[in-house]
Design a protein around this motif. Structure first.
Motif, short mmCIF file in Angstrom:
data_model
loop_
_atom_site.label_atom_id
_atom_site.label_comp_id
_atom_site.label_asym_id
_atom_site.label_seq_id
_atom_site.Cartn_x
_atom_site.Cartn_y
_atom_site.Cartn_z
N ARG A 192 1.35 5.21 2.64
CA ARG A 192 2.84 4.67 3.07
C ARG A 192 3.65 6.20 2.91
NH1 ARG A 192 4.14 -0.29 4.42
NH2 ARG A 192 2.54 -1.79 3.13
N ALA A 193 2.81 6.75 4.07
CA ALA A 193 3.13 8.25 4.44
C ALA A 193 4.97 7.60 4.40
CB ALA A 193 2.76 9.42 5.21
N SER A 194 6.16 8.79 3.73
CA SER A 194 7.43 8.88 4.15
C SER A 194 8.53 7.63 3.97
CB SER A 194 7.41 9.21 6.19
OG SER A 194 7.29 7.69 6.27
N GLN A 195 7.64 6.72 2.99
CA GLN A 195 7.77 5.52 3.16
C GLN A 195 8.34 5.84 1.22
OE1 GLN A 195 6.49 1.44 4.93
NE2 GLN A 195 5.75 2.62 6.07
N PRO A 196 9.47 4.48 0.88
CA PRO A 196 9.43 4.30 -0.34
C PRO A 196 8.65 4.54 -1.63
CG PRO A 196 11.10 3.62 1.16
CD PRO A 196 10.49 4.16 1.69
N GLU A 197 7.74 3.69 -0.71
CA GLU A 197 6.58 3.21 -1.59
C GLU A 197 5.19 3.84 -2.05
OE1 GLU A 197 7.76 -0.85 0.22
OE2 GLU A 197 7.35 1.44 0.87
N GLU A 198 5.45 5.31 -0.76
CA GLU A 198 4.60 6.49 -0.62
C GLU A 198 3.19 6.94 -2.59
OE1 GLU A 198 5.17 10.86 1.93
OE2 GLU A 198 5.79 10.76 -0.06
N LEU A 199 3.11 7.09 -2.10
CA LEU A 199 1.37 7.83 -3.21
C LEU A 199 0.90 8.38 -2.55
CD1 LEU A 199 0.78 7.23 -6.37
CD2 LEU A 199 -0.71 5.69 -5.22
N VAL A 200 0.73 9.48 -3.54
CA VAL A 200 -0.67 11.04 -2.73
C VAL A 200 -1.15 11.03 -4.13
CG1 VAL A 200 -0.52 13.11 -2.58
CG2 VAL A 200 1.31 11.56 -1.19
N LEU A 201 -2.62 10.47 -3.56
CA LEU A 201 -4.37 11.03 -4.38
C LEU A 201 -4.75 12.20 -3.81
CD1 LEU A 201 -4.93 7.22 -4.68
CD2 LEU A 201 -3.55 8.22 -6.49
N ARG A 202 -4.74 12.99 -4.87
CA ARG A 202 -5.84 14.53 -4.45
C ARG A 202 -7.08 14.29 -5.34
NH1 ARG A 202 -3.63 18.40 -1.91
NH2 ARG A 202 -1.73 18.67 -1.64
N GLY A 203 -7.86 14.57 -4.86
CA GLY A 203 -9.32 14.71 -5.28
C GLY A 203 -10.13 15.27 -4.49
N THR A 204 -11.73 14.80 -5.07
CA THR A 204 -12.70 15.41 -4.14
C THR A 204 -13.77 14.21 -3.91
OG1 THR A 204 -14.80 15.53 -5.85
CG2 THR A 204 -12.87 17.43 -5.11
N VAL A 205 -14.69 14.48 -2.72
CA VAL A 205 -15.24 13.45 -1.91
C VAL A 205 -16.21 12.42 -3.85
CG1 VAL A 205 -17.83 13.63 -1.00
CG2 VAL A 205 -15.77 14.80 -0.14
N GLY A 206 -16.67 13.79 -4.30
CA GLY A 206 -16.94 12.89 -5.27
C GLY A 206 -16.37 12.03 -6.12
N THR A 207 -14.44 12.41 -6.18
CA THR A 207 -13.97 12.37 -7.39
C THR A 207 -12.91 10.76 -6.80
OG1 THR A 207 -12.24 13.43 -7.13
CG2 THR A 207 -14.43 14.00 -8.59
N ILE A 208 -12.02 10.71 -5.18
CA ILE A 208 -11.52 10.10 -4.69
C ILE A 208 -11.90 9.07 -4.69
CG2 ILE A 208 -12.43 10.01 -2.59
CD1 ILE A 208 -8.44 10.66 -3.46
N ALA A 209 -12.87 7.93 -5.20
CA ALA A 209 -13.14 6.68 -5.27
C ALA A 209 -12.50 5.74 -5.49
CB ALA A 209 -14.56 6.39 -4.70
N PRO A 210 -12.58 6.40 -7.23
CA PRO A 210 -11.83 5.48 -8.68
C PRO A 210 -10.21 5.73 -8.53
CG PRO A 210 -14.28 7.34 -8.91
CD PRO A 210 -13.71 7.72 -7.82
N LEU A 211 -9.79 6.61 -8.61
CA LEU A 211 -8.52 6.65 -8.36
C LEU A 211 -7.73 5.95 -6.98
CD1 LEU A 211 -8.02 10.35 -7.85
CD2 LEU A 211 -7.83 9.48 -9.60
N VAL A 212 -8.53 5.36 -6.07
CA VAL A 212 -8.28 4.63 -4.61
C VAL A 212 -8.17 3.27 -5.50
CG1 VAL A 212 -8.54 3.62 -3.14
CG2 VAL A 212 -8.51 6.27 -3.15
#
Length: 256
Positions: A192-212
């Motif tokens: 939800r880029a630019s919306q009040p509920e916006e959330l940004v997750l940074r990682g790598t191809v190897g680490t992003i799935a668990p964060l999501v």
């Protein structure tokens, strides 16, 4: 009367174009995608506008609203999330209107991927790293992909990948990408880029799935994948290089 397909942008009410706000202010009927739209966008509508949330309607039902209102002489706006040129069902809706003899026009909007890149301060095309961007999606419960449109083939080009409608398949997609781009390849997910509920997750191809998975994201997210996201000491654009031959003119300041 003309039906106006208007890009509502990524969500923030102040990221609509001036043309979009003018159309909303004078519309008699506004159809909007409630699943993706920040309600604040609708504040641009006039006080007498009829508002219809389309998230529970199919294309034929939406078309009935558009055609009936247009034939009644009403000013109609069909809002789409982001920009109408991407995953908006614009083609299907305009084909139905043309068949019904109803005129239509399109007003562009800020696409979600552009808002996501702006939010994290990244250029998606970095000299000597990536000069192309692939906007794509994946197939799950959706329309079949065209021949040759495989994620693996796109990834092999080295372009920055922008994955829409893919957040629920993040794990399997990263497994598919890892052998091609590397498990250490940077990934940014913007919900939800630019919306009040916006959330940004940074990682790598190897680490992003668990964060999501931990964040519980199920929709309204853009996945950015590519080396341009962490380019470090990359090259510089030839456009502004001191070595580039330029005209005789000098930079001048012009007042507003």
């Amino acid at each position: 009367m003309t039906v106006h397909f208007v890009g509502a942008g990524p969500g923030a009410a102040d990221l609509l174009t001036v043309r979009a706000t003018r159309l909303l202010a004078t519309a008699d009927l506004v159809l909007y995608p409630g699943t993706y739209l920040d309600p604040e966008v609708l504040a641009h509508c006039g006080p007498r506008a009829r508002l219809v949330d389309t998230q529970g309607l199919d294309l034929d039902e939406i078309t009935e609203f558009l055609v009936a209102a247009s034939r009644a002489g009403e000013r109609v706006v069909r809002l789409t999330s982001g920009d109408p040129s991407l995953y908006s069902a614009l083609h299907e809706q305009t084909a139905r209107l043309t068949a019904a003899g109803v005129a239509w026009q399109v007003t562009p909007g800020v696409p979600a991927y552009a808002a996501a890149a702006a939010r994290v301060g990244n250029e998606l095309t970095v000299p000597l790293v990536a000069q192309s961007v692939v906007l794509t999606r994946t197939r799950a419960r959706s329309t079949a992909m065209g021949a040759g449109e495989s994620l693996a083939e796109f990834a092999a080009t080295g372009a920055t990948l922008v994955l829409h409608l893919a957040i629920t398949r993040t794990g399997e997609l990263m497994e598919e990408l890892a052998p091609i781009v590397g498990a250490d390849c940077p990934v940014v997910v913007v919900h939800r880029a630019s919306q009040p509920e916006e959330l940004v997750l940074r990682g790598t191809v190897g680490t992003i799935a668990p964060l999501v998975a931990e964040a519980g994201l199920r929709q309204a997210a853009v996945i950015l994948v590519g080396r341009a996201l962490e380019a470090g000491d990359a090259g510089e654009s030839y456009l502004y290089s001191a070595d580039r031959e330029r005209g005789a003119g000098r930079a001048t300041e012009v007042g507003c």
